[in-house]
Structures are given as structure tokens and as C-alpha cells.
Scaffold this motif. Structure first.
Motif, PDB file in Angstrom:
ATOM      1  N   GLU A  73      53.612 -34.133 -52.982  1.00 45.54           N
ATOM      2  CA  GLU A  73      53.729 -35.472 -52.407  1.00 45.54           C
ATOM      3  C   GLU A  73      53.573 -35.446 -50.888  1.00 45.54           C
ATOM      4  OE1 GLU A  73      56.792 -37.473 -55.696  1.00 45.54           O
ATOM      5  OE2 GLU A  73      57.528 -36.786 -53.734  1.00 45.54           O
ATOM      6  N   ASN A  74      54.028 -34.370 -50.271  1.00 44.09           N
ATOM      7  CA  ASN A  74      53.945 -34.260 -48.807  1.00 44.09           C
ATOM      8  C   ASN A  74      52.717 -33.481 -48.343  1.00 44.09           C
ATOM      9  OD1 ASN A  74      56.619 -35.406 -47.532  1.00 44.09           O
ATOM     10  ND2 ASN A  74      57.217 -34.369 -49.425  1.00 44.09           N
ATOM     11  N   LYS A  75      51.826 -33.188 -49.312  1.00 46.55           N
ATOM     12  CA  LYS A  75      50.535 -32.540 -49.024  1.00 46.55           C
ATOM     13  C   LYS A  75      50.707 -31.230 -48.255  1.00 46.55           C
ATOM     14  CE  LYS A  75      47.802 -36.812 -49.146  1.00 46.55           C
ATOM     15  NZ  LYS A  75      48.862 -37.622 -49.776  1.00 46.55           N
ATOM     16  N   VAL A  76      51.651 -30.415 -48.721  1.00 42.61           N
ATOM     17  CA  VAL A  76      51.903 -29.108 -48.114  1.00 42.61           C
ATOM     18  C   VAL A  76      51.049 -28.062 -48.821  1.00 42.61           C
ATOM     19  CG1 VAL A  76      53.625 -27.344 -47.603  1.00 42.61           C
ATOM     20  CG2 VAL A  76      54.269 -29.772 -47.547  1.00 42.61           C
ATOM     21  N   THR A  77      50.288 -27.299 -48.064  1.00 39.90           N
ATOM     22  CA  THR A  77      49.530 -26.172 -48.623  1.00 39.90           C
ATOM     23  C   THR A  77      50.500 -25.025 -48.881  1.00 39.90           C
ATOM     24  OG1 THR A  77      47.558 -26.803 -47.370  1.00 39.90           O
ATOM     25  CG2 THR A  77      47.644 -24.547 -48.230  1.00 39.90           C
ATOM     26  N   TYR A  78      50.523 -24.501 -50.095  1.00 38.29           N
ATOM     27  CA  TYR A  78      51.509 -23.459 -50.400  1.00 38.29           C
ATOM     28  C   TYR A  78      50.955 -22.445 -51.389  1.00 38.29           C
ATOM     29  CZ  TYR A  78      52.303 -26.052 -54.764  1.00 38.29           C
ATOM     30  OH  TYR A  78      52.133 -26.673 -55.979  1.00 38.29           O
ATOM     31  N   ASN A  79      51.566 -21.251 -51.351  1.00 40.28           N
ATOM     32  CA  ASN A  79      51.326 -20.189 -52.320  1.00 40.28           C
ATOM     33  C   ASN A  79      52.677 -19.737 -52.856  1.00 40.28           C
ATOM     34  OD1 ASN A  79      48.449 -20.002 -51.796  1.00 40.28           O
ATOM     35  ND2 ASN A  79      48.997 -19.019 -49.866  1.00 40.28           N
ATOM     36  N   VAL A  80      52.687 -19.252 -54.090  1.00 40.90           N
ATOM     37  CA  VAL A  80      53.935 -18.836 -54.730  1.00 40.90           C
ATOM     38  C   VAL A  80      53.806 -17.407 -55.237  1.00 40.90           C
ATOM     39  CG1 VAL A  80      55.554 -19.270 -56.623  1.00 40.90           C
ATOM     40  CG2 VAL A  80      54.477 -21.200 -55.441  1.00 40.90           C
ATOM     41  N   CYS A  83      49.926 -26.132 -41.879  1.00 41.30           N
ATOM     42  CA  CYS A  83      50.463 -24.787 -42.067  1.00 41.30           C
ATOM     43  C   CYS A  83      50.232 -24.357 -43.505  1.00 41.30           C
ATOM     44  CB  CYS A  83      51.965 -24.751 -41.750  1.00 41.30           C
ATOM     45  SG  CYS A  83      52.965 -25.691 -42.930  1.00 41.30           S
ATOM     46  N   THR A  84      50.529 -23.094 -43.774  1.00 39.22           N
ATOM     47  CA  THR A  84      50.544 -22.584 -45.138  1.00 39.22           C
ATOM     48  C   THR A  84      51.943 -22.086 -45.423  1.00 39.22           C
ATOM     49  OG1 THR A  84      48.224 -21.906 -45.068  1.00 39.22           O
ATOM     50  CG2 THR A  84      49.605 -20.900 -46.761  1.00 39.22           C
ATOM     51  N   LEU A  85      52.565 -22.598 -46.476  1.00 40.28           N
ATOM     52  CA  LEU A  85      53.914 -22.194 -46.859  1.00 40.28           C
ATOM     53  C   LEU A  85      53.831 -21.115 -47.929  1.00 40.28           C
ATOM     54  CD1 LEU A  85      56.972 -22.771 -46.542  1.00 40.28           C
ATOM     55  CD2 LEU A  85      56.752 -24.379 -48.456  1.00 40.28           C
ATOM     56  N   GLU A  86      54.376 -19.943 -47.628  1.00 41.34           N
ATOM     57  CA  GLU A  86      54.433 -18.837 -48.581  1.00 41.34           C
ATOM     58  C   GLU A  86      55.821 -18.813 -49.206  1.00 41.34           C
ATOM     59  OE1 GLU A  86      52.397 -16.573 -49.813  1.00 41.34           O
ATOM     60  OE2 GLU A  86      50.601 -17.118 -48.684  1.00 41.34           O
ATOM     61  N   ILE A  87      55.898 -19.161 -50.473  1.00 42.34           N
ATOM     62  CA  ILE A  87      57.172 -19.247 -51.179  1.00 42.34           C
ATOM     63  C   ILE A  87      57.385 -17.990 -52.012  1.00 42.34           C
ATOM     64  CG2 ILE A  87      58.515 -20.548 -52.872  1.00 42.34           C
ATOM     65  CD1 ILE A  87      56.655 -22.966 -52.166  1.00 42.34           C
ATOM     66  N   VAL A  88      58.531 -17.335 -51.802  1.00 40.02           N
ATOM     67  CA  VAL A  88      58.904 -16.197 -52.644  1.00 40.02           C
ATOM     68  C   VAL A  88      60.045 -16.652 -53.545  1.00 40.02           C
ATOM     69  CG1 VAL A  88      59.786 -13.851 -52.706  1.00 40.02           C
ATOM     70  CG2 VAL A  88      58.199 -14.532 -50.895  1.00 40.02           C
ATOM     71  N   GLY A  89      59.766 -16.763 -54.822  1.00 46.41           N
ATOM     72  CA  GLY A  89      60.746 -17.273 -55.778  1.00 46.41           C
ATOM     73  C   GLY A  89      60.042 -18.070 -56.859  1.00 46.41           C
ATOM     74  N   ARG A  90      60.813 -18.786 -57.618  1.00 42.87           N
ATOM     75  CA  ARG A  90      60.263 -19.596 -58.704  1.00 42.87           C
ATOM     76  C   ARG A  90      60.601 -21.055 -58.448  1.00 42.87           C
ATOM     77  NH1 ARG A  90      61.948 -15.755 -63.893  1.00 42.87           N
ATOM     78  NH2 ARG A  90      60.488 -14.053 -63.411  1.00 42.87           N
ATOM     79  N   PRO A  91      59.669 -21.818 -57.892  1.00 49.05           N
ATOM     80  CA  PRO A  91      59.943 -23.215 -57.540  1.00 49.05           C
ATOM     81  C   PRO A  91      60.250 -24.063 -58.764  1.00 49.05           C
ATOM     82  CG  PRO A  91      57.914 -22.415 -56.518  1.00 49.05           C
ATOM     83  CD  PRO A  91      58.304 -21.404 -57.534  1.00 49.05           C
ATOM     84  N   THR A  92      61.180 -24.975 -58.590  1.00 46.29           N
ATOM     85  CA  THR A  92      61.491 -25.928 -59.653  1.00 46.29           C
ATOM     86  C   THR A  92      60.389 -26.991 -59.705  1.00 46.29           C
ATOM     87  OG1 THR A  92      62.726 -27.373 -58.164  1.00 46.29           O
ATOM     88  CG2 THR A  92      63.958 -25.609 -59.281  1.00 46.29           C
ATOM     89  N   PRO A  93      60.256 -27.695 -60.817  1.00 44.95           N
ATOM     90  CA  PRO A  93      59.279 -28.794 -60.875  1.00 44.95           C
ATOM     91  C   PRO A  93      59.497 -29.828 -59.768  1.00 44.95           C
ATOM     92  CG  PRO A  93      60.038 -28.253 -63.076  1.00 44.95           C
ATOM     93  CD  PRO A  93      60.886 -27.450 -62.131  1.00 44.95           C
ATOM     94  N   ALA A  94      60.750 -30.105 -59.434  1.00 44.95           N
ATOM     95  CA  ALA A  94      61.040 -31.087 -58.377  1.00 44.95           C
ATOM     96  C   ALA A  94      60.539 -30.594 -57.027  1.00 44.95           C
ATOM     97  CB  ALA A  94      62.541 -31.360 -58.317  1.00 44.95           C
ATOM     98  N   TYR A  95      60.660 -29.303 -56.788  1.00 48.70           N
ATOM     99  CA  TYR A  95      60.184 -28.719 -55.532  1.00 48.70           C
ATOM    100  C   TYR A  95      58.660 -28.808 -55.457  1.00 48.70           C
ATOM    101  CZ  TYR A  95      59.791 -25.216 -51.757  1.00 48.70           C
ATOM    102  OH  TYR A  95      59.507 -24.555 -50.584  1.00 48.70           O
TER     103      TYR A  95
END
Length: 341
Positions: A219-226, A201-213
Motif C-alpha cells: 500500500e505504501n509502495k515500498v520496494t522490499y526483499n525478504v 529505498c530498498t527494504l531488506e527484511i530478515v524474517g517471515r512477514p505477516t500478510p498485514a505487513y
């Protein structure tokens, strides 16, 4: 609260002062919500916006904002949320306080929690003639923490923005786009990232991810955009482009993204706790936000069950009707008339 129809016919002009925090991001916020409400007020109600001079930060700036608020009162004073302490010096008989959530009581510092409870909850609730809560869950929280009379609190849900609209889309079974809104601690980002491990999948994140996120996503090889600080139309486009909304928060006073996704016509996965089941009704898959496996099962269920997806989308259109602007505005009009009387 129920008033007969003739009580809504105001015979004299009524000035309602809307107290707003100073906020640079008004387009997806409390301020935008009440701007929509004001557009649906009758001509007899004259709205006045009183935005605080300073951001709500630091002792002296908050004291200034509180004193400033006392000099800006109208026939009705409406504290619209977040800056609850502004009501401390207002006339009680004129004041209505809207509480969106009590997330501030989850502060990690015990001292901070005591201060926040006093100035953001106990005193403001005592100093208001009426309270509105955005959900029954929030109402019950207020009662539990303040012993406020239930009769003093009216549940008025958040309404959907008028720019949200239905946009049909064929579900992308090859690589679905999952929308995730917000990156605060209660948004449960780490567990959601873990739940997406090995899911195409592609995860579309709206916000400001923390370094831990970010680290967990990698680590879980998630495809994402911010993306962040989006305009109204850009935020709407995120809903239009996605295939489903993943909103498995650990706590929400309301959970507006649920209704926004319902309105656009997107499948929703949300939590089985706090206000979210109340808001979602039968228009979402409910998961345990504290269980990575439960979140994962909910996602895979949506991916593999087209009949369920179709049913949830249909239910979502119906569910969203409960949160239409005209319905919500009428409830606030009743509150204002009651205070003015």
C-alpha cells in the motif's frame, strides 16, 4: 558483582552445564551466543551442553524436559534463556538463570500471561541462586514483576559474535538499502512500513512477514526483499550490503542488531524506549517507535546529513567495544566461581 582477580584462578575443575532449548536455528540465537562464551572459558571450567529432548511446546513435553534437566546437573547449572522453567527442579545453590527479555508478559491472553509469569518468571527466579539480565532495563523489569532483590541480579550484556567485522561502505544516496531484522509483533513492522511511504529505498527484511505487513508495504509502495533462516555468514552479508539498520522496536530485552550494525560500520536508527537507548549509547538516531512521523524523520535525517552519518559510524565502533566476547565471558566466569564457592 565484583570478585578480586585471584578468585578467577580456579584450583579444581568445575563442570558447568548449559541448559539449552531444542532449537533448529542455532546460528543466530541464544545457543550461538553461549557457544561463543564457552570458547573463552579457562581450561579449569568444563562446559557441558544439555539440550532439551523436545521443543518447548505443550504441557507434557515441557514437563519431560524439566524432569530431564534435573538428572543432568553439574557443579553449576546455567539456564541460558527462553526455557526458564527448567530451573524449577534444579538445586538452587548451583543455578544461574539468564533472562534475555520478558516479552512473554505481553501475551494478549490474560490467562496465558498469568501462567507464563508463574513458570517463566516467578518460580524460576525464586529457584535460582543468581540471575543475569542482558540489560539494566531487563533487570528493572524483573524486579518490578517479582520483587526480587537487586543484589541477586547481575547485568551481563549479550556479546557480539566473533565473525562480525568492520566493512567500510560508501552510503548509497540514490537508493539506500535499509535492513530490518525480525517480524514479531514487537518489531513494529507496520509503523516502519508506513514511515517509508514515498521514500526511495530498498527494504531488506530478515524474517517471515505477516500478510498485514506485506499489505502495508504494498500500500505504501515500498520496494522490499525478504529472506529468513540465514546462516551466520549470510546474516553478516546483509549487514555489509545495507546502508542503515532500521530497528524501531516497541520492546527489546537487549537489541543485538544495534551492536552488530555498529561493529560492521552501519548507521543505526532505533527506539528511544526499553533497553535500546542503553545499548545504543550515542551510536544511533533514537526515535519514538509509536510515532510513524518520528520514525520517518529519523530516516530522512540519516539520508540528508552525511556529517551525522559519519559521526554515528565512528561512535558505533567505540560503542561495540563494550560488548566484546572476552569482556562478557569474564563476567560469567566470575558468576560460576561465586556459585562454586
Amino acid at each position: 558483582m565484583t570478585l578480586s582477580t585471584h578468585h578467577l584462578q580456579l584450583t579444581t575443575s568445575l563442570t558447568v552445564v548449559y541448559y539449552h532449548r531444542k532449537n533448529p536455528h542455532k546460528y543466530i540465537s541464544i545457543e550461538a551466543y553461549f557457544e561463543n562464551v564457552r570458547r573463552h572459558l579457562p581450561n579449569e571450567i568444563k562446559p557441558v551442553v544439555a539440550e532439551s529432548k523436545y521443543y518447548s511446546e505443550g504441557f507434557f513435553k515441557r514437563v519431560y524436559n524439566t524432569i530431564e534437566a534435573a538428572f543432568r546437573q553439574g557443579d553449576v547449572n546455567h539456564i541460558t534463556g527462553d526455557v526458564h522453567f527448567l530451573g524449577i527442579l534444579l538445586q538452587k545453590r548451583k543455578t544461574v538463570l539468564t533472562i534475555h527479555d520478558l516479552v512473554f508478559l505481553q501475551h494478549p491472553s490474560a490467562l496465558a500471561r498469568r501462567i507464563l509469569k508463574l513458570f517463566w518468571l516467578t518460580l524460576p527466579v525464586k529457584k535460582a541462586a543468581m540471575i543475569t539480565a542482558v540489560s539494566e532495563a531487563t533487570k528493572q523489569e524483573i524486579i518490578r514483576h517479582t520483587n526480587c532483590s537487586p543484589a541477586k541480579i547481575t547485568v551481563i550484556p549479550t556479546c557480539i559474535g566473533t565473525h562480525f567485522r568492520r566493512e567500510d561502505k560508501v552510503f548509497n544516496t540514490d537508493k539506500p538499502v535499509i535492513l530490518q531484522i525480525g517480524t514479531a509483533e514487537n518489531k513494529n513492522c507496520i509503523r516502519m512500513a508506513q514511515a517509508l511511504k514515498d521514500i526511495n529505498c530498498t527494504l531488506e527484511i530478515v524474517g517471515r512477514p505477516t500478510p498485514a505487513y506485506i499489505q502495508t508495504l504494498n500500500e505504501n509502495k515500498v520496494t522490499y526483499n525478504v529472506s529468513s533462516q540465514l546462516s551466520e555468514e549470510a546474516m553478516l552479508q546483509k549487514y555489509i550490503d545495507c546502508d542503515l539498520l532500521l530497528f524501531a522496536s516497541t520492546y527489546e530485552g537487549f537489541g543485538m542488531p544495534i551492536i552488530e550494525a555498529n561493529t560492521v560500520g552501519r548507521v543505526v536508527i532505533t527506539s528511544n524506549s526499553s533497553s535500546m537507548p542503553e545499548v545504543a549509547g550515542n551510536a544511533a538516531v533514537l526515535v519514538d517507535p509509536f510515532s510513524v512521523e518520528s520514525i520517518r524523520e529519523g530516516i530522512l535525517k540519516i539520508f540528508h546529513q552525511p556529517t551525522l552519518r559519519a559521526a554515528l559510524i565512528t561512535n558505533g565502533y567505540i560503542n561495540a567495544n563494550r560488548f566484546q566476547l572476552k569482556v562478557v565471558a569474564k563476567q560469567y566466569i566470575e558468576i560460576y566461581q561465586s556459585l562454586a564457592s
